[in-house]
Design a protein around this motif. Sequence first.
Motif, PDB file in Angstrom:
ATOM      1  N   THR A  71       0.793  -1.310   0.073  1.00 13.56           N
ATOM      2  CA  THR A  71      -0.096   0.054  -0.076  1.00 13.56           C
ATOM      3  C   THR A  71       0.745   1.271  -0.040  1.00 13.56           C
ATOM      4  O   THR A  71       0.506   2.218  -0.593  1.00 13.56           O
ATOM      5  N   SER A  72       1.898   1.311   0.789  1.00  9.70           N
ATOM      6  CA  SER A  72       2.973   2.234   0.720  1.00  9.70           C
ATOM      7  C   SER A  72       4.432   1.890   1.046  1.00  9.70           C
ATOM      8  O   SER A  72       4.407   1.016   1.602  1.00  9.70           O
ATOM      9  N   ILE A  73       5.280   2.869   0.610  1.00  2.68           N
ATOM     10  CA  ILE A  73       6.558   2.591   0.839  1.00  2.68           C
ATOM     11  C   ILE A  73       7.190   4.025   1.088  1.00  2.68           C
ATOM     12  O   ILE A  73       6.843   4.866   0.489  1.00  2.68           O
ATOM     13  N   ARG A  74       8.123   3.951   2.306  1.00  2.00           N
ATOM     14  CA  ARG A  74       8.889   5.135   2.594  1.00  2.00           C
ATOM     15  C   ARG A  74       9.888   4.988   2.939  1.00  2.00           C
ATOM     16  O   ARG A  74      10.824   3.950   3.514  1.00  2.00           O
ATOM     17  N   SER A  75      10.966   5.799   2.344  1.00  2.00           N
ATOM     18  CA  SER A  75      12.398   5.659   2.403  1.00  2.00           C
ATOM     19  C   SER A  75      12.931   7.009   2.965  1.00  2.00           C
ATOM     20  O   SER A  75      12.703   8.252   2.460  1.00  2.00           O
ATOM     21  N   ILE A  76      14.037   6.817   3.723  1.00  2.00           N
ATOM     22  CA  ILE A  76      14.501   8.042   4.622  1.00  2.00           C
ATOM     23  C   ILE A  76      15.938   8.117   4.377  1.00  2.00           C
ATOM     24  O   ILE A  76      16.669   7.005   4.730  1.00  2.00           O
ATOM     25  N   ALA A  77      17.011   8.833   4.045  1.00  2.00           N
ATOM     26  CA  ALA A  77      18.086   9.121   4.141  1.00  2.00           C
ATOM     27  C   ALA A  77      18.566  10.388   4.760  1.00  2.00           C
ATOM     28  O   ALA A  77      17.819  11.348   4.608  1.00  2.00           O
ATOM     29  N   ASP A  78      19.697  10.240   5.249  1.00  2.00           N
ATOM     30  CA  ASP A  78      20.527  11.469   5.762  1.00  2.00           C
ATOM     31  C   ASP A  78      21.751  11.363   6.120  1.00  2.00           C
ATOM     32  O   ASP A  78      22.223  10.198   6.160  1.00  2.00           O
ATOM     33  N   TRP A  79      22.364  12.442   6.377  1.00  2.00           N
ATOM     34  CA  TRP A  79      23.951  12.572   6.628  1.00  2.00           C
ATOM     35  C   TRP A  79      24.134  14.015   7.043  1.00  2.00           C
ATOM     36  O   TRP A  79      23.431  14.853   6.838  1.00  2.00           O
ATOM     37  N   ASN A  80      25.403  14.182   7.743  1.00  2.00           N
ATOM     38  CA  ASN A  80      25.539  15.348   8.258  1.00  2.00           C
ATOM     39  C   ASN A  80      26.438  16.153   7.335  1.00  2.00           C
ATOM     40  O   ASN A  80      26.860  17.370   7.632  1.00  2.00           O
ATOM     41  N   SER A  81      26.266  15.809   6.015  1.00  2.00           N
ATOM     42  CA  SER A  81      27.199  16.916   4.824  1.00  2.00           C
ATOM     43  C   SER A  81      26.316  16.400   3.650  1.00  2.00           C
ATOM     44  O   SER A  81      25.675  15.310   3.423  1.00  2.00           O
ATOM     45  N   ALA A  82      26.645  17.288   2.714  1.00  2.00           N
ATOM     46  CA  ALA A  82      26.088  17.227   1.303  1.00  2.00           C
ATOM     47  C   ALA A  82      26.015  15.957   0.575  1.00  2.00           C
ATOM     48  O   ALA A  82      27.073  15.256   0.605  1.00  2.00           O
ATOM     49  N   ARG A 127      18.743   5.364   5.945  1.00  2.00           N
ATOM     50  CA  ARG A 127      18.464   5.383   7.089  1.00  2.00           C
ATOM     51  C   ARG A 127      17.387   4.192   7.518  1.00  2.00           C
ATOM     52  O   ARG A 127      17.520   3.400   8.535  1.00  2.00           O
ATOM     53  N   GLU A 128      16.126   4.475   6.763  1.00  2.00           N
ATOM     54  CA  GLU A 128      15.024   3.591   7.025  1.00  2.00           C
ATOM     55  C   GLU A 128      14.559   3.380   5.809  1.00  2.00           C
ATOM     56  O   GLU A 128      14.321   4.304   4.919  1.00  2.00           O
ATOM     57  N   LEU A 129      14.052   2.011   5.796  1.00  2.00           N
ATOM     58  CA  LEU A 129      13.138   1.685   4.523  1.00  2.00           C
ATOM     59  C   LEU A 129      11.889   1.062   4.968  1.00  2.00           C
ATOM     60  O   LEU A 129      12.058  -0.070   5.663  1.00  2.00           O
ATOM     61  N   ASP A 130      10.716   1.386   4.908  1.00  2.00           N
ATOM     62  CA  ASP A 130       9.678   0.824   5.485  1.00  2.00           C
ATOM     63  C   ASP A 130       8.721   0.437   4.185  1.00  2.00           C
ATOM     64  O   ASP A 130       8.183   1.275   3.463  1.00  2.00           O
ATOM     65  N   VAL A 131       8.054  -0.888   4.334  1.00  2.00           N
ATOM     66  CA  VAL A 131       7.121  -1.217   3.378  1.00  2.00           C
ATOM     67  C   VAL A 131       5.747  -1.537   4.052  1.00  2.00           C
ATOM     68  O   VAL A 131       5.866  -2.282   4.801  1.00  2.00           O
TER      69      VAL A 131
END
Lengths: 467, 178
Positions: free
Chosen positions: A365-376, A452-456
């Motif tokens: 039904t949905s998929i969420r993906s999060i990425a991050d870091w402290n620099s570009a 960082r996170e991958l949710d299905v």
Amino acid sequence: MNRRTLEAHLQSLFEGCLDREGMLALQHELRSSPEARDAYSDYLHLHNALQLRAEGIDMLHVVPMDRIVERRHRRSLRDAGLSAAAVLALAALVMALVIARTPPAALTFASSPGTVLAVSHLPEDGKIPKGQVLQPGSRLQLSRGTVELEFASGVRGIVRAPADLTLQREDLLQLANGTAWFEVPAKAIGFQVSTPDLILTDLGTEFGVISEDNFLDEVHVFKGKVELLNLSGLKEKETVVAGHARFAESAGRWKKIPLRRDLFLSGLPDKETRLSLVTVEEFSGNQFAYASDASGSDLLHGLVPKAAGWKLENDASPLELTDGIHGAGFQEVPGDMVQGAWTQVGATLEYDLGAGANGLGYDLTSIRSIADWNSAGFGNQAWTLEVRPVGGSYRILHTANYHPLIEQSLSGGGATKVTLSDESGVLAAGIEAIRFTAGHVANSVDNAFVWRELDVFGHPTVDPGGR
Amino acid sequence: MDSDAKQQAEFVGQITRHQAVLRAYIISLMPGMDGVSDVLQESNIILWEKRRNFQPGTNFQAWAFAIARYEVKSHRRKNFRPGVVSLDDDLLELLASHCEKTPEETDERLHALEACLGHLKAEERKLIEHRYFSGKSLDDFSSRSGRSPESLSVTLFRVRAALRKCINGRLALNTARP
């Protein structure tokens, strides 16, 4: 429902003014009563006949092709924002009926159902080409669907939207953006494709090219060989043979990537392009944004994927992608250790969901993906998602290519979130396995990012027949 | 005329002949929704673009309907608005199938409509023509006719019901002929 109420509801339905309560009542009546369906048919045809009469079309005698062309012209101009001087190739709808013979065109094209495109020409002799053809100088903008290109030289190509291409010469196609596959016969060796990043010269082959904004262009060679020239920095040249793929690294070198035939089509699809997928892309200058969005109860939570190609230094692990932890487990100095997955271009993760409670797989039904870091750069994300139905084979569902943090200073942090859903409520039905492949992001070391996170999210597929 | 031009002319003939039934089919899949004419024209474009895929002698109507069905779905997705109610998709498919007519049947209905319109009172005919020709609201007609919109709405309902009855009667008469 009495006869009068039924007729009133039917008239309101065709007028577009039936309220919810009336709709439900009418629906019940239409399902249960053959007489109601007959009345529906009568009012449908009455409505149609009155409208046809009002529009002044004599169905028995008039060929409405001029109307078709007129509408197409208006729509295409509106869709593509072309200037008033642009000439649409589909004017050929009429002209093809009148002119049976035309000189051989440099390139003819056909399109799949649901395709939206616009063509503009720059005729040197003032004559507009007739039919679905491109001549040197012609530009084809494809906002939806797929087109098949047939060059007079025998070269055949399949281009998927979104795409923007210009035929520069009969043997040189400029691909400003798009995903294109080409098959080049021996007599057409020397055929060239240029993109903002590269010039490809065919040496007798079958190959695919991907060119996207904010994305380094890729070449995949399936047969024969091609010569590549990187247009950036060092301007390296390289000959690439069958079974290999490269992307044009921004310093001017060529980098190896896995060969992906499945990214390309070699024929026109007979169904329309998927339209109902909804992508929401968000970013933040705060590295720990979206921490509360990480889920510890989605379909992937607790699953151990098959993983290949990942960086594992600094405690990075693709297993942490689905742990439901984002932000909470970082060290005091953000970015000291990688709490999450560190990608390399082409790294893959394959999750086996299984057949589910009903043996029919899962509806995603949905998929969420999060990425991050402290620099570009590392906070951007680029990936391809494939799904495999029960008993079937993988097909691509979506490619994310989200690079909002490119301009960020190296000392700042940032996060991105990409969420996929579908207007119908179901992204993909009856799925037993999913596979993610990391793409390359701009302006980061080795074009990697920190995932960082991958949710299905989803539920076991239910047999619509209730069996 | 060479064979290619002849084939094209025949194809245009098929498209033309099926315009009314194609339009009815599209309405049956999106009753009361805007954009029927746009979907029809998009379907015509696709039919033309795919004309080489059509095998002469096969069922043109079934092929055209299949393409129109895709176009309707595409249109509905593009214009999807939360909260807007419509009939369920499976019911629409059932009704669309139930409502299918041949071009000849549709032509008969058009001729019957023409005859039935001739039996309307002048004021009733003006009302129908205002509704379908001008595309303006009943309020506009109300200000010119001096009748309330509610009264006009009731009249419109009655006139449509009368036209339906008249058309069915004339069609029954036609089929009763030797």
